[in-house]
Design a protein around this motif. Structure first.
Motif, PDB file in Angstrom:
ATOM      1  N   TYR A  26       2.775  -0.219  -0.277  1.00  0.00           N
ATOM      2  CA  TYR A  26       3.362   0.965  -0.911  1.00  0.00           C
ATOM      3  C   TYR A  26       4.321   1.653   0.056  1.00  0.00           C
ATOM      4  CZ  TYR A  26      -0.512   0.585  -4.289  1.00  0.00           C
ATOM      5  OH  TYR A  26      -1.407   0.152  -5.248  1.00  0.00           O
ATOM      6  N   CYS A 171      -3.254  11.719  -5.311  1.00  0.00           N
ATOM      7  CA  CYS A 171      -3.129  10.267  -5.159  1.00  0.00           C
ATOM      8  C   CYS A 171      -4.103   9.757  -4.108  1.00  0.00           C
ATOM      9  CB  CYS A 171      -1.712   9.891  -4.726  1.00  0.00           C
ATOM     10  SG  CYS A 171      -0.417  10.461  -5.846  1.00  0.00           S
ATOM     11  N   PHE A 213      -4.240   4.056  -6.239  1.00  0.00           N
ATOM     12  CA  PHE A 213      -3.364   2.993  -5.762  1.00  0.00           C
ATOM     13  C   PHE A 213      -4.167   2.029  -4.884  1.00  0.00           C
ATOM     14  CE2 PHE A 213      -0.148   6.555  -6.154  1.00  0.00           C
ATOM     15  CZ  PHE A 213       0.466   6.041  -7.292  1.00  0.00           C
ATOM     16  N   LEU A 219      -2.911  -0.597 -10.942  1.00  0.00           N
ATOM     17  CA  LEU A 219      -2.916   0.771 -10.434  1.00  0.00           C
ATOM     18  C   LEU A 219      -2.718   1.710 -11.612  1.00  0.00           C
ATOM     19  CD1 LEU A 219       0.319   1.685 -10.448  1.00  0.00           C
ATOM     20  CD2 LEU A 219       0.348   0.089  -8.519  1.00  0.00           C
TER      21      LEU A 219
END
Ligand code: FE2
Length: 252
Positions: A26, A171, A213, A219
Motif C-alpha cells: 500500500y 483505517c 487493509f 479489502l
C-alpha cells in the motif's frame, strides 16, 4: 490502483500488480508526503516503481516503509526499496527488527519452508538495515499522518497493525492478522500460534475500523470491524483450556 484519495494499492501478486509472490503493498499519501506499507518479496521492484509513478508519485519521494511483519512476501523487498529510494525502514521491535536485519535461516524458518516445499531450494532471504524498531502501542507521525502501532501476536510474534485516520475513515493496515470475512492467518509455520491469537486478537476489539487493509485478499472501506469481530468470535468458540501463548522471545 487508487482505493481512496489517500490510499493506493501499488503492489501485490494477487491483483497482478507485481510478480512475487507478494502480499499487498500500500502507498499512503499524507498531508506531508508519501510512505509504503509492506515491501513484497522484492522480485519486482521495477513493477512497484512503475505502479507508484503511474499514480502520479515519484518513487524517490517515499520517505518511510512500514513493515507489518518479517515474512518474505511482506519484507524481503525492503532492502532494494530502501536502496533505491533512501526511505527509512520501520518494523516491530518484537523480533521483527532482529529477523529483518540479521535473522538466521533457522530463526526465519527457512529450512522448514524448504523441507515442506514452501520455498525453492535456492531461496535466500534478503536482510535489510532497520532504521527504527516499533513498540506495541507506539503513536508516531509520518507524512503528517498520526499512526498507532498495535502488536498482535498469533500470525507471528512481530505482527503489527497500523491504525490511522484517512479520508474520514478509520483505517487498519493489518498484514496477515485477519482477512476479510474473519479469516485469521493461522499457518503451519514457526511463531504462528492459535494460543497467541487468543492473546493478540482481542486487542483489535472495539476499534471501530471502517477500512480494513489486509496483506492478502479482499479489502474493504466499510465496516472492516465486522471482519475483526467475526474472527474474534470464531476464536472464542475454540476451547483453549490454557491460553498461555508463546513467551515472546527476548533473544530474537
Ligand atoms: Fe505472513
Amino acid at each position: 490502483m487508487r482505493i481512496s484519495p489517500s490510499v493506493y494499492l501499488v503492489g501485490g501478486s494477487q491483483e497482478g500488480l507485481t510478480y512475487g509472490p507478494d502480499g499487498h503493498i500500500y502507498l499512503v499519501k499524507g498531508s506531508d508526503g508519501i510512505f509504503l506499507i509492506d515491501a513484497g518479496n522484492g522480485y519486482d521492484v521495477d513493477g512497484l516503481k512503475h505502479n507508484v509513478e503511474e499514480e502520479g508519485f515519484n518513487f524517490s519521494d517515499i520517505t518511510h516503509l512500514l513493515i507489518t511483519h518479517h515474512h518474505t512476501d511482506h519484507a524481503r523487498g525492503a532492502k532494494e526499496i530502501k536502496d533505491r529510494t533512501g526511505c527509512k525502514v520501520w518494523i516491530s521491535n518484537n523480533t521483527g527488527k532482529h529477523l529483518l536485519e540479521k535473522g538466521t535461516d533457522e530463526e526465519l524458518g527457512i529450512p522448514y519452508a524448504k523441507a515442506h516445499g514452501m520455498y525453492a531450494q535456492d531461496y535466500v532471504y534478503i536482510h535489510c538495515p532497520v532504521d527504527r524498531g516499533i513498540d506495541d502501542g507506539e503513536i508516531f507521525t509520518i507524512a503528517g499522518v498520526s499512526i498507532t502501532a498495535i502488536n498482535v501476536i498469533g500470525h507471528s510474534y512481530d505482527s503489527l497493525c497500523f491504525l490511522m485516520n484517512l479520508d474520514g475513515l478509520k483505517c487498519l493496515f493489518n498484514g496477515d492478522t485477519v482477512q476479510y470475512g474473519g479469516v485469521i492467518g493461522l499457518i503451519n509455520y514457526p511463531m504462528c500460534s492459535i494460543a497467541d491469537y487468543h492473546i493478540g486478537l482481542p486487542k483489535l476489539k472495539d476499534l471501530g475500523v471502517d477500512a480494513l487493509f489486509p496483506g492478502h485478499g479482499v479489502l474493504t472501506i466499510k465496516n472492516g470491524q465486522a471482519a475483526i469481530d467475526a474472527a474474534i468470535k470464531q476464536l472464542d468458540s475454540i476451547f483453549m483450556p490454557h491460553s498461555v501463548g508463546q513467551t515472546i522471545s527476548s533473544t530474537l
